[in-house]
Design a protein around this motif. Structure first.
Motif, short mmCIF file in Angstrom:
data_model
loop_
_atom_site.label_atom_id
_atom_site.label_comp_id
_atom_site.label_asym_id
_atom_site.label_seq_id
_atom_site.Cartn_x
_atom_site.Cartn_y
_atom_site.Cartn_z
N ARG A 70 74.18 16.71 39.39
CA ARG A 70 73.62 15.63 40.59
C ARG A 70 72.14 16.15 40.88
N THR A 71 72.29 17.88 41.73
CA THR A 71 70.96 17.91 41.84
C THR A 71 69.46 17.37 40.96
N LYS A 72 69.76 17.93 39.47
CA LYS A 72 69.01 16.77 38.95
C LYS A 72 68.81 15.89 39.04
N LYS A 73 69.88 15.42 38.16
CA LYS A 73 69.74 13.51 38.58
C LYS A 73 68.93 13.13 39.06
N ALA A 74 69.30 13.57 41.04
CA ALA A 74 68.94 12.74 41.93
C ALA A 74 66.56 13.34 41.67
N GLN A 75 66.54 14.39 41.55
CA GLN A 75 65.20 14.90 41.42
C GLN A 75 64.27 14.21 40.24
N ASP A 76 65.04 14.05 38.74
CA ASP A 76 64.79 13.61 38.06
C ASP A 76 63.42 12.35 38.47
N GLY A 77 65.12 11.98 38.97
CA GLY A 77 64.64 10.14 39.50
C GLY A 77 63.56 10.26 40.13
N VAL A 78 63.41 11.00 41.63
CA VAL A 78 62.77 10.83 42.74
C VAL A 78 61.42 11.24 41.64
N LEU A 79 61.26 12.13 40.81
CA LEU A 79 59.99 12.61 39.98
C LEU A 79 58.97 11.27 39.32
N GLU A 80 60.39 10.45 38.71
CA GLU A 80 60.71 9.70 37.50
C GLU A 80 60.06 8.45 38.80
N PHE A 81 60.49 8.06 40.13
CA PHE A 81 59.32 7.60 41.52
C PHE A 81 58.35 7.33 41.42
N LEU A 82 57.81 8.40 41.73
CA LEU A 82 56.67 9.19 41.88
C LEU A 82 55.88 8.71 40.89
N LEU A 83 56.25 8.98 39.76
CA LEU A 83 55.38 8.44 38.70
C LEU A 83 55.30 7.16 38.10
N ILE A 84 55.90 6.26 38.23
CA ILE A 84 55.52 4.94 37.81
C ILE A 84 54.18 4.61 38.17
N ASN A 85 54.19 4.91 39.40
CA ASN A 85 52.45 3.97 40.41
C ASN A 85 51.68 5.29 40.15
N HIS A 86 51.84 5.97 39.46
CA HIS A 86 50.74 7.59 39.27
C HIS A 86 49.85 6.86 38.14
N PRO A 87 48.02 7.27 38.37
CA PRO A 87 47.79 6.20 37.18
C PRO A 87 47.70 7.35 35.77
N LEU A 88 48.33 8.71 35.90
CA LEU A 88 48.64 10.09 34.50
C LEU A 88 46.82 10.06 34.55
N ASP A 89 45.69 9.90 35.13
CA ASP A 89 44.57 10.24 35.19
C ASP A 89 44.13 11.88 34.92
N CYS A 90 44.61 12.27 34.89
CA CYS A 90 45.26 13.58 34.99
C CYS A 90 43.45 14.50 34.19
N PRO A 91 42.82 13.78 32.95
CA PRO A 91 42.07 14.55 32.09
C PRO A 91 40.99 14.25 33.12
N VAL A 92 40.71 13.66 34.49
CA VAL A 92 39.76 12.88 34.73
C VAL A 92 39.99 13.56 36.05
N CYS A 93 41.00 14.17 36.28
CA CYS A 93 41.39 14.70 38.28
C CYS A 93 41.07 16.21 38.38
N ASP A 94 40.89 16.15 38.85
CA ASP A 94 39.88 18.15 39.96
C ASP A 94 41.38 18.70 40.05
N LYS A 95 42.69 18.29 40.38
CA LYS A 95 43.72 18.89 40.80
C LYS A 95 44.24 19.22 38.76
N GLY A 96 44.28 18.29 38.16
CA GLY A 96 44.85 19.01 36.87
C GLY A 96 45.32 20.07 35.99
N GLY A 97 46.06 20.84 36.22
CA GLY A 97 45.41 21.79 36.29
C GLY A 97 46.21 22.95 36.94
#
Lengths: 927, 447
Positions: A96-123
Motif C-alpha cells: 500500500r505504501t508503494k502504491k501510494a508513493q508511485d501514485g504520487v510520483l505519477e501525479f507529479l510527472l503527468i504535467n512535468h515537461p520531462l525536459d531533463c536533457p536541457v535542465c540544469d537539475k538533470g543529474g
C-alpha cells in the motif's frame, strides 16, 4: 551500587526515547521527532519533496506517505507530519505504501515537461532520481500537459520554470519563514496553481539563491549557473565562504577548472545551509578576465605598469623595501590589508612585517572597523550564544546588509524563539522591524545614549533626549529590556562618517554597568577576525597577545620584533600623506575605495615613497603601485579562515589561479627570501602548525582537529574544551548539497554550551572583562598571568571616554554612511551578475529636511562638507531622522568617502538643490 | 408514506416576511433563549446541548456538544467560528437561514459562545451570498444596538464580539481548517489533521469551535425546550429535525425540514409535502444522498431512513443534507463529468493527488464524452481514483457483493480529493455499460 546506577541510567534512557517499529526493526527516536527524520537517522530514506528540516512541515507533496499504525490499524500518513509515538509501527515498504508513493510520483510527472536533457537539475534532481528508481517506464497520461511561459525571470538572479515546478512550497516557505521576504507566493488555484511574484514586485531578496538550492526540481535556476555545467561534470570541495565574516560552510564546485557554483552546507552553529546571494554568486569574480595573472612593475620614471617576471618583480619589491628601510628606517614601512586572505596568509604577512620589514605599522582594517584590541579583547559571544540570549543589543551597522546570514539567524531567534532585540542606530535598518525597541541617536552621540540606557546613576529627565533623538520614555523602556537576563551585544561601526571612538566608549560604558555582557563583532571583511588574531594590527601579535607582552614569547622563534607600537590604518595613511612613509605595502587593500577619507588616501598613495601591492585585480589603489604582485583568490588556495565568533574552519583549493598568481603567504615567503631572510615555512600546513604552537589563543587547535568531523563546523579559537559529542549528523535533504552528505556524517562539538566566553567561565565582575588564557596545563585557569612563558590573551579595558558629544550645528545635517550588501567592492564589481545590483549612491533625507529645499525624491542635490562636494540624487526617507542624512558606502562613483574628514568627530554636510523646484500649489504665495 | 408530524423548528420563520428584522424576530420569541441561557451557568448550557445530541449539520455530522467538549481547559482566548460557506453543489439550506432568519443564527451563536467561554466569534459567509451578507450585517448591527451583542450583554456582565467575514468564492473554504486559514488572511487551503484540530490549534493557533449555520440555528430552541425534548424527536441515534435540500428530477424541489431517522429518502421524494414524486412520472436512476461529494445511491436504497449510520453502512453519507435526484433520462457519464469538473475546478492545489489527479480525471472524462474514449480508460479512471482514495471505494451491496461502508480513505489532506472520485467511481460501478456506449459509439442514448 553500580548496578543500581546502571539500572537507574537505563530507566532514564527509557524515559527519553520512544521505540518505533520501522519496517520490522525496533528503533529509538526522540520524542516529538518526525517519522521521516527518525527513519532517516536510522538509514531509511523516505522519499520527499516538500519536507525540509529547516522549515515548517506542510505535508503537501504527499511523496513521503507511508503506512503508519498508531494502534488503530495501519493507515497511510505523510511521514513528515507524523511525530513518533511509542509502539508506533511504520511500514515504508508495504504494497500500500508503494502504491501510494508511485501514485504520487505519477501525479507529479503527468504535467512535468520531462525536459531533463536541457535542465540544469538533470543529474542531481530528486524527481528524476525517484522516477528512475521507482517510476513507471511509460506514462499513462495522454492528454495535453499544462503549459506556462518558460522560464520567467523572477529577480535579477533567479529564473522560474513553472512547468517543472511540483509546487512543494519550499521556495515560498523559505522566502516567508526564513528570509522574511515573502515576495513569491502561490497564485491561482487547483491545477492552475503556480509560484510567482506579485505584479511589478520582483523576488528581490538577498537570499534568493537559497530557493534555487532547495528546489527539488529544476524549476528555479540561478542565472550565474544556468547552462554552465552538468552535475556529473562537477567536482567539489568543502570550504568556507569568505564573502563576509560570518563564515558560512559551503561546497565549492567547479567544472573545467572554473568555479561554477557555491552551495550552502548545513552546520548547526553557523549558516544552517543558507547563503546570501553575494556569497553564493561572487565566485564569478574569481574567473573574471580582469584577474591579474602576472606581476607588474613600474620602471623608474615610467608612466605605466608593465608585466614582469616574478624574479624581476620580487627583486624590485625587495629593493623598494630595502631602500626605505635603510634610508628612512624600518618604522617608515607600513603594511595595510590582509583581511581578505586566509589565516596562514595573514600570519605570514604579520611575521614578515614584524621580522624582516621590522615594522609594527600593520593594519588589516582600513579605518572602517573597530580598534583591534577591542575586537580581540572583548569577551566574545558565538552566534548561537547571541541567538540564545535573552536580549540582543545591536550597536553596529545594518546586519542584513553586512552579514546577511547572521541576519537570518537573528531573525529566527526573534521570530521563532522570541528573543528580544534592542537596536541603537542612527537610521532605520533591516533589523528595525524585528526590534522590540529601536532607538535613534544623532551621529557621534551614541555613547550618551548607551550611558542613559545602562548607567543607573544617570537619571534621565522626562524632557531629555539622550543621544539627541530618543525620547526619555523609550530609553527607559529599552533600559529595562537590557536588564532582563543574559545580554549579547553585536558591536560594529554604525556609520563610517564618524570615528570608532564613540562606539568603543559605548562598549566601555556597557561593560562597566553590565559586566556579564558578551560581544559579537560586526565586521564585514572576509577574514578580518582571523587577520587580527594573526596580529595584523599595531601592537598586536598572533594569538591575541600584546606586542610587549608577547615579545619574549615570540622572540624565541621570530627574529627581533619592532621596538614600539606602530600606526593603525588612519595613522599610516596620514603619515603617508605627510610623506613619512618610505614603503607602503597593500595586501589586498584598496584604501581609495575602503578608507573613509578618500582625499587623504589619495594623498597617501601619492606621498608614499614606494608602493607594493599584492592583489587579485588592478584596483584604483594598486594601479598607483610601483610593483603589483598577482594573488590567488578564494577557491584557488587552501588554508583556514576565522569568522566573527573566532571560529576557525577550513578552505580548500578548487581551481588553479590565473597565470602565475599565487597565495599571499607564498608571496610573503618569496619576498622574505629576496630580503635575505626565511619565514621558516614552505606549506600551509607548516604555517598552521606554527600558529598552533605560537598563538596562545589557537593552542590546541591542531590540524588534525580541524580536519576531523569536529572541525567540519569550525572550531572556536580561544576555547579549550573537550569534544562533547551528541546526536547524529544534521539532517540534510539529499537534494541540498549533492555529494556533501558523506562529509557530514560526524559527531559535533556543542559550541553553544562551551564557547561563549564569560558565559562558560564567568569573569569576576570587578575585573571588568576577562579573556581567560587557554591553559595547557589543564588547571583551573582563571588567572591572568602567564602559563609556562606563554603570554595571556589580551583583555580590553575601556580607555578614557573621548568626552562629550560634538557641538550641534543646526544649520548642517550629519552624515551617516554604511555598507549595502552590493557595493563597488572588488568582488561584486567583477561579478557580472552582482555588479548591477549595487543600488548606487543616493542620499536619504528625512522628508521634513527635504521639503524646505522645495524638492522631493529624485532631485539632484549638491552635498558639501568641509572636505568635499558631491552631487547626488536625493530620496525622501522617513527612516532617516531629521537632522541626519544617509548615504550608502562605496557605491560606484563619487560618494561618502569624498565628504568625510577622518579627523572630525562627525561629518556635517549642507544641501543645495540643483533641480528647479517643481511648482506646487500653495508655494510661492507672498500671503 | 410516513410523513412526520413533528413541528418544524428552524424554518418556522421562512414565510414570515419581516423575520430578518429585529422587531420581527422579537415578536416571535426572539432572544428569549439567550435570556434563559444567561441565567444559567455555561456548564448547564453545555449540558443541555449535549443532552440534545445535536449532530453537526455541516457534513461530518459530529455532535455539537461533544465537539465543544474537546476544547482544552483553561486555554484562552478561544474562538467561535460560524461556517456559512455553504458551497456543496445541491446544498442550499444554510442560505435561507442566513437570509430569512439571521437573528436566530446570531442568538444560537451567542448561547454557544457563552457555553464554551468564547469572547470573540466570526461568521464566515460565502462570498456569493450577497443577500445573506446584507441581512446578517443589518441583523448584527441591530443586535449590537439593542445590547444582545457587545459589551455586558443584557446586563449579564458577559461580553461577546462578533465579526462578519465574507469569503472570496472558494468551495474548499467550507472545510473548517481551510476556512480558518482564509479567516487569517491566508490562501484557503486546508491544514493537516493532525496536528491542526481546530479544537486544539485553530484560528490563530488557539482553541476554536467551528460550527455550521444550521447547527447553531437549532440552539435557541434546544435552550427553550430542553435538550431532552430535542432528543425525543427522531430516532435514538438520529435525533431531531434537519433541513434537506431536495433537487433534481422531482416535482417539488426545495428545502424541507424533516424528522431524522423516521423519514426515508422515498418519503422525501414522493410525499406530497416534500418532493411530490418524480418529474413526469419518470423512473429514478440514481440519487446523491448528501451533497455532490457523496457516493451515489440507487433505487434499492430509497427506503433507507435519513440517518447517518445506515446511510454510511450502505456506502454513502448524509453529508450536507443535499439530496440530488436523477431520473432515467440522465446520462450517467455526463452527470459524473459535471461533478468531477466542479471538484477539479475547486481543488485548492495544496496536495498533489487532488491537484493533479482531480484534473486528470476530468480530462479523461471529458475525452470520453468527446468521443475519444478507450476501453482501458475505465481501468485508468478507477486506478487514478485509487491513488487519490486508496482501497475499496464505498458503494452499496449488490449481487452478492457486500457494501463498502463510508468513509472513504484518502492520500490527500482533506476529503475534497476523494469527493472527486465519488461520481467517477459510482457511475462506473453502476453504469459501466453507458461508458462503453460512449467509447464505442462516440455518443450517448440520452441525447
Amino acid at each position: 551500587m553500580a548496578e543500581a546506577d546502571q539500572k537507574e541510567k537505563e530507566e532514564e534512557k527509557e524515559k527519553t526515547t520512544v521505540t518505533v517499529t520501522l519496517d520490522g526493526q525496533d528503533i529509538e527516536a526522540e520524542p516529538g521527532e518526525l517519522v521521516i527524520a527518525a527513519a532517516e537517522r536510522h538509514g531509511t530514506y523516505i522519499p520527499r519533496f516538500c519536507y525540509h528540516p529547516r522549515m515548517r512541515e506542510v505535508g503537501m507533496c504527499r511523496m513521503c506517505i507511508v503506512e503508519i499504525d498508531s494502534g488503530r490499524g495501519p493507515a497511510l500518513q505523510p511521514a513528515c507530519m507524523a511525530p513518533v509515538a511509542d509502539g508506533m509501527k511504520v511500514d515504508t515498504e508495504s504494497a500500500r505504501t508503494k502504491k501510494a508513493q508511485d501514485g504520487v510520483l505519477e501525479f507529479l510527472l503527468i504535467n512535468h515537461p520531462l525536459d531533463c536533457p536541457v535542465c540544469d537539475k538533470g543529474g542531481e534532481c530528486p524527481l528524476q532520481d525517484q522516477t528512475l528508481a521507482f517510476g513507471p517506464g511509460e506514462s499513462r497520461f495522454v492528454e495535453e500537459k499544462r503549459h506556462f511561459e518558460k522560464p520567467i525571470p523572477i529577480s535579477d538572479l533567479v529564473y522560474l520554470d513553472r512547468e517543472r515546478c511540483v509546487l512543494c512550497d519550499r521556495c515560498t516557505r523559505f522566502a516567508d519563514e526564513v528570509a522574511g521576504d515573502p515576495l513569491i507566493s502561490f497564485i491561482d488555484r487547483g491545477n492552475h496553481t503556480q509560484v510567482n511574484t506579485f505584479p511589478d514586485d520582483p523576488f528581490a531578496s538577498y537570499f534568493s539563491g537559497n530557493t534555487v538550492q532547495i528546489c527539488p526540481v529544476g524549476a528555479l535556476l540561478a542565472r550565474p549557473y544556468r547552462f554552465r555545467a552538468r552535475p556529473w561534470d562537477l567536482d567539489q570541495v568543502e570550504s568556507t565562504c569568505t564573502a563576509c565574516s560570518v563564515g558560512c560552510r559551503i561546497a565549492v564546485q567547479s567544472s573545467s577548472n572554473r568555479l561554477v557554483r557555491k552551495l550552502g552546507v548545513d552546520v548547526d552553529p553557523v549558516n544552517w545551509g543558507w547563503l546570501c546571494d553575494k556569497g553564493r554568486f561572487d565566485f564569478e569574480a574569481v574567473g573574471s578576465d580582469d584577474r591579474l595573472g602576472a606581476p607588474l612593475v613600474r620602471a623608474p620614471g615610467a608612466e605605466d605598469l608593465a608585466e614582469a617576471s616574478w624574479s624581476q618583480a620580487l627583486a624590485a619589491a625587495a629593493e623598494g623595501i630595502t631602500r626605505a628601510r635603510i634610508r628612512r628606517g624600518p618604522e617608515s614601512i607600513a603594511v595595510l590589508g590582509g583581511a581578505r586572505g586566509t589565516n596562514e596568509d595573514a600570519y605570514a604577512w604579520s611575521k614578515l612585517a614584524r621580522t624582516l620589514l621590522g615594522t609594527d605599522s600593520v593594519d588589516a582594517q582600513m579605518g572602517d572597523g573597530l580598534p583591534a584590541e577591542a575586537v580581540v579583547g572583548l569577551p566574545r559571544a558565538t552566534i548561537d550564544a547571541a541567538c540564545a540570549a535573552d536580549t540582543i543589543l545591536l550597536l553596529g551597522p545594518d546586519v542584513k546588509e553586512e552579514l546577511p546570514v547572521l541576519y537570518l539567524r537573528l531573525r529566527e531567534a526573534v521570530v521563532e524563539r522570541g528573543a528580544t532585540l534592542v537596536e541603537l542606530s542612527p537610521v532605520e535598518t533591516g533589523m528595525t522591524r524585528y526590534a522590540e525597541a529601536s532607538l535613534r541617536y544623532r551621529p557621534g552621540e551614541v555613547t550618551e545614549l548607551v550611558r542613559a540606557l545602562v548607567d543607573e546613576s544617570a537619571a534621565v529627565g522626562d524632557s531629555e533626549r539622550p543621544g539627541g533623538l530618543a525620547p526619555a520614555s523609550a530609553v527607559r523602556e529599552a533600559a529595562a529590556l537590557l536588564r532582563r537576563g543574559s545580554l549579547v551585544c553585536l558591536l560594529g561601526r554604525p556609520s563610517l562618517a564618524e570615528p570608532a571612538q564613540p562606539v568603543v566608549d559605548a562598549a566601555g560604558v556597557l561593560l562597566d554597568a553590565l559586566p556579564e555582557t558578551t560581544f559579537l563583532p560586526v565586521l564585514r571583511r572576509g577574514n578580518v577576525a582571523g587577520a587580527l588574531d594573526m596580529g595584523l594590527a599595531p601592537g598586536l601579535l598572533p594569538g591575541r597577545i600584546g606586542l610587549d607582552q608577547g615579545r619574549p614569547w615570540l622572540a624565541r622563534e621570530w627574529e627581533a620584533l619592532p621596538g614600539g607600537r606602530g600606526l593603525d590604518a588612519q595613522g599610516i595613511i596620514t603619515a603617508a600623506a605627510e610623506g613619512r612613509v618610505g614603503c607602503l605595502v597593500l595586501v589586498g587593500a584598496d584604501p581609495l575605495a575602503d578608507f573613509p577619507d578618500r582625499e587623504l588616501a589619495r594623498r597617501a598613495l601619492a606621498g608614499a615613497g614606494f608602493v607594493l601591492a599584492v592583489d587579485c585585480f588592478l584596483t584604483d589603489s594598486s594601479r598607483r603601485a610601483d610593483v603589483v604582485l598577482p594573488a590567488a583568490a578564494f577557491g584557488e588556495k587552501s588554508g583556514t579562515t576565522t569568522n566573527i565568533e573566532g571560529r576557525v574552519s577550513r578552505l580548500h583549493q578548487k581551481v588553479t589561479a590565473p597565470g602565475t598568481a599565487r597565495a599571499d603567504w607564498m608571496i610573503a615567503a618569496e619576498l622574505a627570501f629576496h630580503l635575505g631572510g626565511d619565514l621558516g615555512f614552505d606549506s600551509v600546513d607548516t604555517i598552521w602548525d606554527e600558529i598552533e604552537r605560537l598563538a596562545p589563543s589557537h593552542q590546541g587547535l591542531t590540524r588534525a582537529r580541524l580536519a576531523s568531523p569536529e572541525g567540519f563546523d569550525g572550531i572556536v579559537a580561544g576555547t579549550v574544551h573537550d569534544a562533547e559529542t551528541h546526536g547524529g549528523p544534521p539532517s540534510m535533504a539529499q537534494t541540498d548539497s549533492p555529494g556533501i552528505q558523506g562529509a557530514l556524517a560526524h559527531t559535533k562539538v556543542d559550541t553553544l554550551a562551551s564557547s561563549a566566553m564569560g558565559t562558560a567561565d564567568k569573569p569576576d565582575p570587578s575585573s571588568g572583562l576577562a579573556m581567560q588564557p587557554p591553559d595547557p596545563s589543564g588547571g583551573g585557569g582563571g588567572g591572568t598571568g602567564t602559563v609556562a612563558g606563554r603570554p595571556a590573551v589580551l583583555r580590553w579595558t575601556p580607555g578614557p571616554s573621548a568626552g562629550g558629544p560634538p557641538p550641534l550645528d543646526r544649520y548642517s545635517l550629519r552624515l551617516v554612511t554604511s555598507r549595502r550588501l552590493y557595493d563597488d567592492g572588488t568582488f561584486v564589481h567583477h561579478s557580472p551578475s552582482l555588479a548591477p545590483l549595487a543600488p548606487g549612491a543616493r542620499l536619504g533625507v528625512n522628508p521634513a529636511d527635504l521639503a524646505p529645499l522645495g524638492v522631493g525624491t529624485g532631485a539632484r542635490v549638491q552635498v558639501t562638507s568641509g572636505r568635499g562636494r558631491v552631487v547626488l540624487e536625493a530620496v525622501a526617507d522617513p527612516g532617516v531622522p531629521q537632522g541626519s542624512v544617509a548615504l550608502a558606502w562605496n557605491q560606484p562613483g563619487p560618494g561618502a568617502a569624498d565628504l568625510i574628514d577622518v579627523t572630525l568627530a562627525v561629518t556635517e554636510v549642507r544641501l543645495e538643490t540643483l533641480s528647479v523646484p517643481a511648482p506646487t500649489s500653495g508655494r510661492g504665495s507672498d500671503a | 408514506m410516513a410523513v412526520s408530524d413533528a413541528a418544524p423548528i428552524i424554518s418556522t420563520r421562512f414565510d414570515q416576511t419581516d423575520a430578518h428584522t429585529l422587531d420581527g424576530y422579537l415578536r416571535t420569541g426572539g432572544y428569549a433563549a439567550l435570556r434563559k441561557a444567561l441565567a444559567m451557568t455555561p456548564d448547564q448550557v453545555l449540558e443541555e446541548v449535549k443532552a440534545a445530541n445535536l449532530a453537526g449539520r455541516g457534513g461530518a455530522g459530529f455532535p455539537a456538544g461533544a465537539k465543544w467538549g474537546f476544547l482544552p481547559e483553561d486555554v484562552f482566548p478561544r474562538y467561535f467560528v460560524v461556517n456559512g460557506d455553504e458551497s456543496e453543489p445541491g446544498t442550499c439550506k444554510d442560505r435561507p437561514l442566513m437570509e430569512r432568519d439571521p437573528h436566530q443564527l446570531i442568538e444560537g451563536l451567542l448561547i454557544s459562545c457563552y457555553a464554551v467561554g468564547a469572547a470573540q466569534a466570526f461568521i464566515y459567509v460565502r462570498g456569493e451570498m450577497a443577500l445573506a451578507q446584507e441581512r446578517l450585517a443589518i441583523a448584527l448591527n441591530g443586535a449590537y444596538a439593542a445590547g444582545y451583542v457587545g459589551k455586558d450583554i443584557l446586563g449579564s456582565g458577559w461580553s461577546l464580539d462578533v465579526v462578519l467575514h465574507w469569503g472570496a468564492g472558494a468551495y474548499i473554504v467550507g472545510e473548517e481548517t481551510a476556512l480558518i486559514e482564509s479567516l487569517e488572511g491566508q490562501r484557503g487551503m486546508p491544514r493537516l489533521k493532525p496536528p491542526y484540530f481546530p479544537a486544539a490549534k485553530g484560528l490563530y493557533m488557539q482553541p476554536t469551535v467551528v460550527n455550521n449555520v444550521e447547527t447553531l440555528s437549532y440552539i435557541p430552541w434546544v435552550l427553550q425546550h430542553g435538550g431532552e425534548a430535542y432528543a425525543a424527536i427522531g430516532t435514538e441515534k438520529a435525533t431531531g429535525l434537519r433541513l434537506f435540500a431536495l433537487s433534481g428530477h422531482v416535482r417539488r424541489p426545495g428545502v424541507y425540514e424533516v424528522e431524522m431517522g423516521t423519514t426515508t429518502f422515498r418519503d422525501l421524494v414522493e410525499a406530497p409535502v416534500y418532493g411530490g414524486g418524480m418529474r413526469h412520472g419518470n423512473a429514478l436512476k440514481a440519487f446523491i444522498p448528501g451533497g455532490a461529494s457523496a457516493p451515489w445511491l440507487y433505487p434499492e436504497q430509497l427506503d433507507l431512513g435519513l440517518d447517518a449510520g445506515p446511510v454510511g453502512a450502505a456506502g454513502s453519507m448524509l453529508g450536507s443534507g443535499a439530496v440530488v435526484i436523477m431520473d432515467e433520462t440522465t446520462c450517467a457519464v455526463r452527470a459524473a463529468w459535471r461533478l468531477v469538473r466542479f471538484f477539479a475546478h475547486e481543488s485548492c492545489g495544496k496536495c498533489t493527488p487532488c491537484r493533479e489527479g482531480g484534473a486528470w480525471l476530468e480530462k479523461i472524462m471529458r475525452r470520453i464524452l468527446d468521443g475519444y474514449g478507450r476501453e482501458e480508460d475505465l481501468d485508468l479512471l478507477l486506478d487514478v481514483g485509487d491513488n487519490i482514495s486508496p482501497g475499496p471505494f464505498p458503494h452499496p451491496a449488490s449481487d452478492g457483493e457486500d457494501a463498502v461502508p463510508f468513509p472513504f480513505k484518502q492520500t490527500t489532506i482533506c476529503p475534497l480529493g476523494p469527493s472527486t472520485v465519488s461520481p467517477v467511481y459510482s457511475s462506473i460501478w453502476r453504469f459501466r455499460d453507458e461508458y462503453l456506449v460512449h467509447i464505442k459509439e462516440g455518443g450517448c442514448h440520452h441525447g
